[in-house]
Design a protein around this motif. Structure first.
Motif, PDB file in Angstrom:
ATOM      1  N   GLY A 315       0.779  -1.228   0.000  1.00  0.00           N
ATOM      2  CA  GLY A 315       0.000   0.000   0.000  1.00  0.00           C
ATOM      3  C   GLY A 315       0.810   1.277   0.000  1.00  0.00           C
ATOM      4  O   GLY A 315       2.011   1.305   0.252  1.00  0.00           O
ATOM      5  N   VAL A 316       0.088   2.338  -0.310  1.00  0.00           N
ATOM      6  CA  VAL A 316       0.598   3.712  -0.270  1.00  0.00           C
ATOM      7  C   VAL A 316      -0.326   4.481   0.655  1.00  0.00           C
ATOM      8  O   VAL A 316      -1.532   4.576   0.400  1.00  0.00           O
ATOM      9  CB  VAL A 316       0.608   4.338  -1.673  1.00  0.00           C
ATOM     10  N   TRP A 317       0.222   5.014   1.725  1.00  0.00           N
ATOM     11  CA  TRP A 317      -0.620   5.570   2.787  1.00  0.00           C
ATOM     12  C   TRP A 317      -0.241   7.020   3.079  1.00  0.00           C
ATOM     13  O   TRP A 317       0.917   7.345   3.313  1.00  0.00           O
ATOM     14  CB  TRP A 317      -0.477   4.726   4.054  1.00  0.00           C
ATOM     15  N   LEU A 318      -1.263   7.848   3.100  1.00  0.00           N
ATOM     16  CA  LEU A 318      -1.098   9.270   3.424  1.00  0.00           C
ATOM     17  C   LEU A 318      -1.334   9.485   4.913  1.00  0.00           C
ATOM     18  O   LEU A 318      -2.366   9.065   5.455  1.00  0.00           O
ATOM     19  CB  LEU A 318      -2.099  10.106   2.620  1.00  0.00           C
ATOM     20  N   ARG A 361       6.653  -0.347  18.329  1.00  0.00           N
ATOM     21  CA  ARG A 361       5.513  -1.182  17.926  1.00  0.00           C
ATOM     22  C   ARG A 361       5.257  -1.047  16.427  1.00  0.00           C
ATOM     23  O   ARG A 361       5.044  -2.029  15.719  1.00  0.00           O
ATOM     24  CB  ARG A 361       4.272  -0.755  18.717  1.00  0.00           C
ATOM     25  N   LEU A 362       5.304   0.181  15.956  1.00  0.00           N
ATOM     26  CA  LEU A 362       5.077   0.427  14.533  1.00  0.00           C
ATOM     27  C   LEU A 362       6.193  -0.183  13.693  1.00  0.00           C
ATOM     28  O   LEU A 362       5.942  -0.791  12.641  1.00  0.00           O
ATOM     29  CB  LEU A 362       4.993   1.937  14.294  1.00  0.00           C
ATOM     30  N   ALA A 363       7.444  -0.052  14.148  1.00  0.00           N
ATOM     31  CA  ALA A 363       8.568  -0.643  13.413  1.00  0.00           C
ATOM     32  C   ALA A 363       8.412  -2.150  13.307  1.00  0.00           C
ATOM     33  O   ALA A 363       8.689  -2.751  12.260  1.00  0.00           O
ATOM     34  CB  ALA A 363       9.884  -0.283  14.105  1.00  0.00           C
ATOM     35  N   ARG A 367       8.026  -4.326   9.685  1.00  0.00           N
ATOM     36  CA  ARG A 367       9.330  -4.936   9.418  1.00  0.00           C
ATOM     37  C   ARG A 367       9.383  -5.639   8.069  1.00  0.00           C
ATOM     38  O   ARG A 367      10.371  -5.553   7.347  1.00  0.00           O
ATOM     39  CB  ARG A 367       9.673  -5.925  10.542  1.00  0.00           C
ATOM     40  N   ASN A 368       8.341  -6.349   7.697  1.00  0.00           N
ATOM     41  CA  ASN A 368       8.349  -7.130   6.452  1.00  0.00           C
ATOM     42  C   ASN A 368       7.437  -6.537   5.379  1.00  0.00           C
ATOM     43  O   ASN A 368       7.081  -7.222   4.413  1.00  0.00           O
ATOM     44  CB  ASN A 368       7.927  -8.576   6.736  1.00  0.00           C
ATOM     45  N   LYS A 369       7.072  -5.280   5.537  1.00  0.00           N
ATOM     46  CA  LYS A 369       6.159  -4.644   4.586  1.00  0.00           C
ATOM     47  C   LYS A 369       6.933  -3.950   3.469  1.00  0.00           C
ATOM     48  O   LYS A 369       8.031  -3.436   3.672  1.00  0.00           O
ATOM     49  CB  LYS A 369       5.271  -3.621   5.297  1.00  0.00           C
ATOM     50  N   ARG A 370       6.291  -3.931   2.298  1.00  0.00           N
ATOM     51  CA  ARG A 370       6.799  -3.150   1.156  1.00  0.00           C
ATOM     52  C   ARG A 370       5.771  -2.054   0.911  1.00  0.00           C
ATOM     53  O   ARG A 370       4.739  -2.266   0.285  1.00  0.00           O
ATOM     54  CB  ARG A 370       6.988  -4.049  -0.058  1.00  0.00           C
ATOM     55  N   ALA A 395      14.363  -0.347  10.552  1.00  0.00           N
ATOM     56  CA  ALA A 395      13.747  -1.640  10.873  1.00  0.00           C
ATOM     57  C   ALA A 395      13.065  -2.298   9.686  1.00  0.00           C
ATOM     58  O   ALA A 395      12.929  -3.526   9.648  1.00  0.00           O
ATOM     59  CB  ALA A 395      12.727  -1.455  12.005  1.00  0.00           C
ATOM     60  N   ALA A 396      12.608  -1.497   8.704  1.00  0.00           N
ATOM     61  CA  ALA A 396      11.792  -2.035   7.607  1.00  0.00           C
ATOM     62  C   ALA A 396      12.475  -1.746   6.271  1.00  0.00           C
ATOM     63  O   ALA A 396      12.304  -0.660   5.703  1.00  0.00           O
ATOM     64  CB  ALA A 396      10.397  -1.409   7.644  1.00  0.00           C
ATOM     65  N   PRO A 397      13.243  -2.693   5.751  1.00  0.00           N
ATOM     66  CA  PRO A 397      13.983  -2.430   4.501  1.00  0.00           C
ATOM     67  C   PRO A 397      13.091  -2.233   3.285  1.00  0.00           C
ATOM     68  O   PRO A 397      13.534  -1.680   2.282  1.00  0.00           O
ATOM     69  CB  PRO A 397      14.846  -3.685   4.336  1.00  0.00           C
ATOM     70  N   GLY A 398      11.829  -2.652   3.349  1.00  0.00           N
ATOM     71  CA  GLY A 398      10.925  -2.472   2.216  1.00  0.00           C
ATOM     72  C   GLY A 398      10.118  -1.190   2.282  1.00  0.00           C
ATOM     73  O   GLY A 398       9.250  -0.956   1.435  1.00  0.00           O
TER      74      GLY A 398
END
Length: 673
Positions: A315-318, A361-363, A367-370, A395-398
């Protein structure tokens, strides 16, 4: 001049006026040259194409007569166009740019569509390409052998574009809308397996599984009957997926998730900017758009984000940050609320006792999201946004972050892209309507005042409005709303009182964007006392100033001269001061008008004008002997650059009764003048 072959042969002038090409043989000659796309065609072949097996008695003379008729028709429509029909050792050729022929524009658009991963952008490009077709290619020469190969090639390309367009729309979830169009198309082309596959999948996604299976059966039987072959791998795999009700065929599977709003108006004048920012996002995980208030950072970011949704499976989130309190902002909580990340989402990942900090918590959740996060309007919460971005990107490379604000986040790896104002017409521009600022103003004025159109009588006033409002989209849109009541000439005449003129509140936008004053207030309020002092004092300058001038004029009353450079740099970072070559520091005209008011409120106008007058009088006196020596060229350039400030100092001296300064300036500048 433009040429159309995707339908009956059509010739148009640059302004869109149809050009009449007399006699069928002359039209056939033009069609033949267009078929060969700028390649020379031998006279013998042209004679054969035009007259077939029954050439005239003097074929070369007859051909030359047709060439002369074609050249004359083109030249009468647009003087000088006869040169497009060129002759060389290899024969005749039509020399036109590829963009001048609709078939080549069609191919360019489909090529761009093939290269994009975003289904929305791909569908738009293919729709534009298919809209160029007015009927079968070379429709009025369908019986001529010389067009046959090109007609077949173009028709194949059209069908391929139709298939790809349907597939892109299917990826966008438009299966219900597609069915009516695809059913007829599939019936006309029963052996095109790609087209049949899209049609069958659209039926299934629309909940019509039995009809999808029937359609597959009919295609299979037709392929066996006509070609003696079984369906290809794509159709066979689709059939199997339908039988097993593969979740991948769910109408919502594969569709990018997003909460981006749908824009209500077109984005004007930002084609290159969108491409530049997209290119940055391809290479960098943190991109920040900066610029002054009202320059269009949010609108540009939304357009870019919408175009890259296909590249972000999660997703793309504003996340809109305007409403956050700068003193107690929890940016992580705001992002978590948009993404639906709750305390219990991270329990397994973070087993430590006690409540997990929101950022951690958010990180863990990302973590595995693109995913692409669009963090909009960060200027008043720069520090917490920077802290959160550091945590999440680590924390989230994607994860990719696109931020907007009036200053950068100041992080390693951040790519800053300054959003420029729209292109402005020059003072002597012959066609101001071609600039993006004028196009935006005209579009919004037309929406606000139906019947408004840019005329030669209005062009100079509109160009002046655009220049005086610095090409800022927000200011231009506010001014455009006044066209119905005042007309463009009254608006241009009243811009000295711009904050009163552009005070009509707009609905449906944040408070900071409802008036021009509110937009600049939003930038002014977070400034420290010394920053405000330097900014308002800069307003006495004309056409900007050097650092030395700023230090002389803006220092005093609590601001040391040595502090001015650092304060200026901070104001540049906050997009309130513009740096130009030199370097020179200047204010946009609206910011200068605002700061002049603030200068008067602070009771500093007279004192700062006096320092300005003293500095430029001293500059003129230092320049005077230099104008007679070997440094003459450098001093002439320096005074040329300061013409606005010298004139303002002289006018101010005359107005304020400072006769001594006025005489000193005149004496010092006499040789320069």
């Amino acid at each position: 001049m433009r040429f159309g072959v995707l339908g009956p042969l059509e010739v148009l002038t640059a302004s869109g006026r149809p050009v009449r090409i007399p006699e069928r043989k002359v039209r056939a000659l033009l069609a033949d040259l267009l078929v060969n796309a700028g390649r020379p065609v031998a006279p013998d072949r042209l004679v054969d194409d035009l007259w077939g097996g029954r050439p005239p008695g003097r074929p070369n003379a007859s051909l030359q007569a047709k060439v002369s008729q074609l050249r004359r028709a083109l030249d009468e429509a647009e003087p000088g166009s006869r040169r497009m029909v060129a002759y060389g050792p290899a024969g005749y050729a039509l020399q036109v740019d590829a963009e001048a022929v609709d078939a080549e524009r069609f191919r360019a658009l489909t090529t761009r569509a093939h290269k994009t991963d975003d289904p929305r952008e791909r569908a738009g490009l293919l729709a534009d390409a298919l809209a160029l077709w007015r009927g079968p290619a070379y429709a009025d020469f369908a019986d001529d052998e010389f067009t046959r190969a090109e007609r077949e090639r173009l028709e194949e390309e059209r069908l391929a574009a139709l298939e790809e367009h349907a597939r892109a729309r299917l990826d966008l979830g438009e299966h219900a809308l597609l069915l009516g169009e695809l059913t007829e198309l599939a019936e006309r082309h029963p052996l095109r397996e790609g087209l049949q596959a899209v049609h069958i999948e659209a039926l299934y996604r629309a909940g019509r599984q039995s009809e999808a299976l029937d359609a597959y059966r009919r295609v299979r039987e037709r392929l066996l009957e006509d070609l003696g072959v079984d369906p290809g791998a794509e159709l066979a795999a689709l059939h199997q997926a339908i039988l097993t009700q593969d979740p991948a065929l769910d109408p919502d599977s594969g569709r990018p998730q997003t909460n981006l709003p749908t824009p209500l108006t077109d984005l004007i004048g930002r084609t290159e900017a969108v491409a530049d920012v997209r290119a940055l996002l391809n290479e960098h995980r943190l991109v920040t758009l900066t610029g002054p208030g009202g320059v269009g950072k949010t609108r540009l970011a939304l357009e870019v984000a919408a175009q890259v949704t296909g590249r972000h499976p999660d997703g793309v989130w504003l996340v809109e940050l305007t409403a956050l309190d700068p003193h107690s902002a929890d940016v992580a909580e705001a992002v978590s609320a948009v993404l639906g990340v709750r305390d219990d989402d991270a329990t397994a990942r973070w087993p430590a006792p006690g409540r997990v900090p929101p950022a951690q918590r958010l990180a863990g959740a990302l973590r595995n999201k693109r995913m692409l996060l669009l963090l909009d309007n960060c200027e008043h919460v720069v520090a917490p946004v920077a802290d959160l971005a550091t945590t999440l990107l680590g924390a989230a490379p994607g994860l990719t972050i696109l931020a907007t604000g009036r200053e950068p986040l100041g992080l390693p790896g951040e790519r800053v892209w300054a959003v420029p104002p729209l292109d402005l017409p020059a003072a002597d521009a012959a066609a101001p309507e071609t600039t993006s600022a004028v196009r935006l103003f005209t579009a919004r004025a037309t929406a606000a005042a139906p019947g408004f159109a840019l005329t030669p009588d209005d062009a100079a006033a509109v160009a002046a409005i655009c220049r005086r409002l610095d090409g800022l989209p927000l200011a231009l849109e506010l001014a455009a709303t006044r066209v119905r009541a005042l007309g463009v000439h009254q608006i241009a005449d009243r811009l000295d009182d711009r904050f009163r003129l552009l005070a009509a509140e707009r609905h449906g936008v944040p408070p900071r964007q409802q008036t021009l004053r509110a937009t600049i207030d939003w930038s002014w309020e977070p400034l420290t006392g010394p920053e405000r002092a330097v900014l308002r004092r800069l307003a006495v300058h004309a056409d900007g100033c050097t650092l030395a001038a700023a230090e002389a004029v803006c220092a005093g009353d609590g601001v040391a001269s040595a502090e001015v450079a650092d304060l200026l740099a901070r104001l540049v970072d906050r997009s309130l001061v513009v740096v130009t070559e030199g370097p020179r520091y200047r204010l946009l005209e609206s910011v200068a008008a605002y700061c002049a008011e603030r200068l008067a409120e602070a009771g500093e106008t007279e004192a700062v004008r006096r320092r300005h007058r003293e500095y430029y009088t001293d500059l003129a006196e230092r320049a005077e002997p230099g104008l007679r020596g070997h440094d003459q060229r450098a001093w002439l350039a320096r005074l040329d650059q300061e013409t606005g400030n010298l004139r303002r100092a002289l006018d101010g001296a005359a107005r304020d009764g400072a006769a001594a300064h006025a005489l000193r300036l005149v004496n010092a500048l006499g040789w320069y003048w």
